[in-house]
Design a protein around this motif. Structure first.
Motif, mmCIF file in Angstrom:
data_model
loop_
_atom_site.group_PDB
_atom_site.id
_atom_site.type_symbol
_atom_site.label_atom_id
_atom_site.label_comp_id
_atom_site.label_asym_id
_atom_site.label_seq_id
_atom_site.Cartn_x
_atom_site.Cartn_y
_atom_site.Cartn_z
ATOM 1 N N SER A 195 -4.359 19.576 4.415
ATOM 2 C CA SER A 195 -3.015 20.158 4.350
ATOM 3 C C SER A 195 -1.958 19.064 4.455
ATOM 4 O O SER A 195 -2.268 17.927 4.843
ATOM 5 C CB SER A 195 -2.806 21.152 5.504
ATOM 6 O OG SER A 195 -2.721 20.465 6.735
ATOM 7 N N GLY A 196 -0.730 19.437 4.177
ATOM 8 C CA GLY A 196 0.386 18.511 4.367
ATOM 9 C C GLY A 196 0.579 18.180 5.842
ATOM 10 O O GLY A 196 0.886 17.049 6.204
ATOM 11 N N LEU A 197 0.405 19.194 6.686
ATOM 12 C CA LEU A 197 0.513 18.969 8.130
ATOM 13 C C LEU A 197 -0.467 17.883 8.580
ATOM 14 O O LEU A 197 -0.094 16.936 9.275
ATOM 15 C CB LEU A 197 0.220 20.285 8.876
ATOM 16 C CG LEU A 197 0.032 20.175 10.395
ATOM 17 C CD1 LEU A 197 1.319 19.750 11.082
ATOM 18 C CD2 LEU A 197 -0.454 21.505 10.976
ATOM 19 N N GLU B 22 7.012 8.834 5.063
ATOM 20 C CA GLU B 22 7.832 9.706 4.219
ATOM 21 C C GLU B 22 7.142 11.063 4.043
ATOM 22 O O GLU B 22 5.987 11.107 3.626
ATOM 23 C CB GLU B 22 8.038 9.068 2.841
ATOM 24 C CG GLU B 22 8.826 7.778 2.847
ATOM 25 C CD GLU B 22 8.848 7.148 1.453
ATOM 26 O OE1 GLU B 22 9.465 7.729 0.545
ATOM 27 O OE2 GLU B 22 8.226 6.083 1.279
ATOM 28 N N ASP B 23 7.860 12.133 4.323
ATOM 29 C CA ASP B 23 7.344 13.481 4.067
ATOM 30 C C ASP B 23 7.738 13.868 2.637
ATOM 31 O O ASP B 23 8.895 14.186 2.346
ATOM 32 C CB ASP B 23 7.916 14.470 5.088
ATOM 33 C CG ASP B 23 7.348 15.884 4.927
ATOM 34 O OD1 ASP B 23 6.870 16.211 3.820
ATOM 35 O OD2 ASP B 23 7.406 16.666 5.901
ATOM 36 N N CYS B 24 6.731 13.825 1.752
ATOM 37 C CA CYS B 24 6.947 14.095 0.319
ATOM 38 C C CYS B 24 6.400 15.454 -0.090
ATOM 39 O O CYS B 24 6.100 15.671 -1.272
ATOM 40 C CB CYS B 24 6.278 13.012 -0.519
ATOM 41 S SG CYS B 24 6.915 11.367 -0.204
ATOM 42 N N THR C 114 1.932 14.259 1.361
ATOM 43 C CA THR C 114 2.380 15.360 0.514
ATOM 44 C C THR C 114 1.481 16.575 0.737
ATOM 45 O O THR C 114 0.481 16.501 1.439
ATOM 46 C CB THR C 114 2.447 14.952 -0.975
ATOM 47 O OG1 THR C 114 3.188 15.944 -1.689
ATOM 48 C CG2 THR C 114 1.065 14.821 -1.598
ATOM 49 N N SER C 115 1.904 17.697 0.166
ATOM 50 C CA SER C 115 1.213 18.969 0.379
ATOM 51 C C SER C 115 0.943 19.652 -0.957
ATOM 52 O O SER C 115 1.746 19.551 -1.885
ATOM 53 C CB SER C 115 2.100 19.883 1.233
ATOM 54 O OG SER C 115 1.668 21.236 1.146
ATOM 55 N N PHE C 116 -0.183 20.359 -1.009
ATOM 56 C CA PHE C 116 -0.498 21.171 -2.197
ATOM 57 C C PHE C 116 -0.549 22.648 -1.848
ATOM 58 O O PHE C 116 -1.253 23.428 -2.488
ATOM 59 C CB PHE C 116 -1.823 20.695 -2.818
ATOM 60 C CG PHE C 116 -1.850 19.222 -3.085
ATOM 61 C CD1 PHE C 116 -0.964 18.655 -3.991
ATOM 62 C CD2 PHE C 116 -2.711 18.393 -2.393
ATOM 63 C CE1 PHE C 116 -0.944 17.287 -4.205
ATOM 64 C CE2 PHE C 116 -2.712 17.019 -2.600
ATOM 65 C CZ PHE C 116 -1.823 16.469 -3.515
ATOM 66 N N THR D 124 3.029 27.058 -2.909
ATOM 67 C CA THR D 124 4.421 27.103 -3.383
ATOM 68 C C THR D 124 4.957 25.732 -3.804
ATOM 69 O O THR D 124 6.038 25.653 -4.383
ATOM 70 C CB THR D 124 5.360 27.626 -2.279
ATOM 71 O OG1 THR D 124 5.240 26.763 -1.144
ATOM 72 C CG2 THR D 124 5.019 29.043 -1.877
ATOM 73 N N LYS D 125 4.251 24.657 -3.491
ATOM 74 C CA LYS D 125 4.775 23.312 -3.791
ATOM 75 C C LYS D 125 4.747 23.055 -5.302
ATOM 76 O O LYS D 125 4.105 23.781 -6.052
ATOM 77 C CB LYS D 125 3.962 22.247 -3.042
ATOM 78 C CG LYS D 125 3.893 22.489 -1.538
ATOM 79 C CD LYS D 125 5.237 22.276 -0.840
ATOM 80 C CE LYS D 125 5.374 23.086 0.407
ATOM 81 N NZ LYS D 125 5.205 22.459 1.674
ATOM 82 N N ASN D 126 5.415 22.003 -5.739
ATOM 83 C CA ASN D 126 5.516 21.761 -7.182
ATOM 84 C C ASN D 126 4.147 21.594 -7.840
ATOM 85 O O ASN D 126 3.954 21.985 -8.984
ATOM 86 C CB ASN D 126 6.392 20.539 -7.463
ATOM 87 C CG ASN D 126 7.867 20.827 -7.228
ATOM 88 O OD1 ASN D 126 8.210 21.762 -6.494
ATOM 89 N ND2 ASN D 126 8.750 20.034 -7.834
HETATM 90 C C1 LIG Z 1 5.060 22.463 3.118
HETATM 91 C C2 LIG Z 1 5.604 21.375 3.921
HETATM 92 C C3 LIG Z 1 4.839 20.710 4.891
HETATM 93 C C4 LIG Z 1 3.483 21.183 5.327
HETATM 94 O O1 LIG Z 1 2.528 21.254 4.341
HETATM 95 P P1 LIG Z 1 1.258 22.217 4.545
HETATM 96 O O2 LIG Z 1 0.360 21.818 3.420
HETATM 97 O O3 LIG Z 1 1.738 23.620 4.447
HETATM 98 O O4 LIG Z 1 0.665 21.903 5.868
HETATM 99 C C5 LIG Z 1 5.397 19.629 5.543
HETATM 100 N N1 LIG Z 1 6.645 19.217 5.272
HETATM 101 C C6 LIG Z 1 7.414 19.835 4.360
HETATM 102 C C7 LIG Z 1 8.784 19.307 4.095
HETATM 103 C C8 LIG Z 1 6.937 20.938 3.656
HETATM 104 O O5 LIG Z 1 7.720 21.553 2.764
#
Ligand SMILES: *Cc1c(COP(=O)(O)O)cnc(C)c1O
Length: 379
Positions: A61-63, A160-162, A190-192, A195-197
């Motif tokens: 995950s992005g987290l 960087e949170d992408c 980054t996250s997949f 809802t992400k791009n």
């Molecule tokens: C979605 C999101 C996350 C977390 O990503 P997950 O895959 O849902 O854990 C972190 N930072 C930002 C800015 C996001 O939009």
């Protein structure tokens, strides 16, 4: 009445990607390798190339991508991490999970971390803030030249949170050249999330870095801290990107540029077409080649927001709010040193922001419907 225009339209997306995704599933199923094998490796190579970094590491995950990045950089319990009050909660949650103490600086007029304020805070802290976690929010790219010089000057490590900014870039200044979000910090995540791009059919994320040693640590941390089978160098976690999700992401990946272009066209149309005395369209920051993950508008007063949302709902337009509660004001942060209040710009977003649909499967007719619905609002 015409059908609802959704904030995200996964059914339409499936009509486009379904056949290729099914082939990917077939390939993985028949191949018989489901965890950390060729699909993840192939996707990581593609991703690293598109972010302009040497290494990409697929995670769950992005987290997790954020948490593992902070841990790989050596965050220790109690370390202070400077971040933004306006983001998905996961940004700060990653800091907490890694054992860090989040501190917040207000956002600028576009809703992104105010780098001038960050600079001041870092100077005041005299090296006591060891990490900075900015977010390329809404698909906009922070000023990477500024970010880089700040990172050099302050000695802190930057992640960087992408999650919202895949393929976003900054045009740079003085012959610096265009650079991609995620290519400047020590690490990026980054996250997949669907809802992400670039969305998976479930959860997924990735870590990005130029540094081979950090990449190696991140690979260990995602896989029980193993350096080789059954040898555990670190207290890691299970945060592997599935072969299945990697194959699905690879199937969608070739469409990402066209999807991004479509998002940009829709954003241009909104920026040109929506004109209302009681709405402010959040600007694209100077120099940002944004990927328009979200399209935020602000009503001029918080009391107007329910009426605006209600009007759009009546016009068949679904909306979102990003984000209704500032992170330092979340109940989960009580007693964790977060200072609520003192973020007037972020507060404005939390009270006045409304996100319009901007996914790439909107038709031109729907985009015009949304423009008209905004302009026809009585306010
Ligand atoms: C979605 C999101 C996350 C977390 O990503 P997950 O895959 O849902 O854990 C972190 N930072 C930002 C800015 C996001 O939009």
């Amino acid at each position: 009445m015409s059908p609802l225009i959704r904030l995200n339209d996964f059914k339409r997306q499936w009509q486009v990607i379904g056949p290729e995704v099914l082939r990917a599933v077939e390939r993985v199923g028949a191949g018989g390798k489901y965890v950390l094998s060729g699909e993840v490796e192939a996707f990581e190579l593609r991703l690293a190339e598109s972010f302009g970094v040497a290494h990409a590491i697929g995670v769950a995950s992005g987290l997790d991508a954020l948490e593992i990045s902070l841990r790989a950089l050596g965050l220790r319990a109690g370390d202070r991490v400077l971040t933004t009050p306006l983001s998905a909660f996961a940004t700060t949650l990653a800091v907490l999970r890694a054992g860090g103490v989040p501190e917040f600086v207000d956002v600028d007029e576009n809703g992104l971390m105010d780098l001038e304020l960050a600079e001041r805070r870092l100077a005041e802290a005299r090296g006591a803030i060891r990490f900075v976690l900015p977010v390329h929010l809404f698909g906009h790219c922070l000023d990477l030249g500024k970010l880089e010089s700040l990172a050099r000057a302050c000695g802190a490590r930057w992640v960087e949170d992408c999650a919202q900014s895949i393929l976003a870039s900054h045009e740079g200044r003085g012959g610096e050249g265009e650079r991609l979000a995620g290519s400047v910090g020590a690490m990026a995540a980054t996250s997949f999330y669907p809802t992400k791009n670039l969305g998976a059919l479930g959860d997924g994320g990735a870590i990005l870095t130029h540094d081979a040693e950090l990449a190696r640590t991140a690979r260990r941390l995602r896989d029980y801290g193993q350096s080789e089978k059954y040898r555990h160098e670190l207290v890691g976690m299970n945060s592997r990107l599935d072969e299945l999700q990697a194959a699905i992401l690879s199937a969608s990946f070739p469409r990402l540029r066209a999807w991004t272009d479509r998002r940009r066209k829709i954003a241009d149309r909104y920026r040109a077409g929506i004109v209302h005395a009681k709405l402010r369209i959040v600007a694209r920051p100077a120099g940002s080649r944004s990927v328009e993950h979200l399209f935020p508008v602000l009503v001029t007063q918080g009391e107007l927001r329910p009426g605006f949302i209600g009007h759009l709902t009546n016009c068949g337009v679904q909306t979102g709010i990003h984000y209704p509660i500032l992170i330092p004001e979340q109940p989960a942060l009580e007693g964790r040193g977060a200072v609520a209040g003192g973020f007037p710009r972020a507060k404005e977003f939390s009270e006045r922001e409304v996100s319009l649909p901007i996914h790439p499967f909107l038709t031109d007719t729907e985009v015009e419907q949304i423009v008209s619905a905004c302009n026809d609002w009585g306010g």
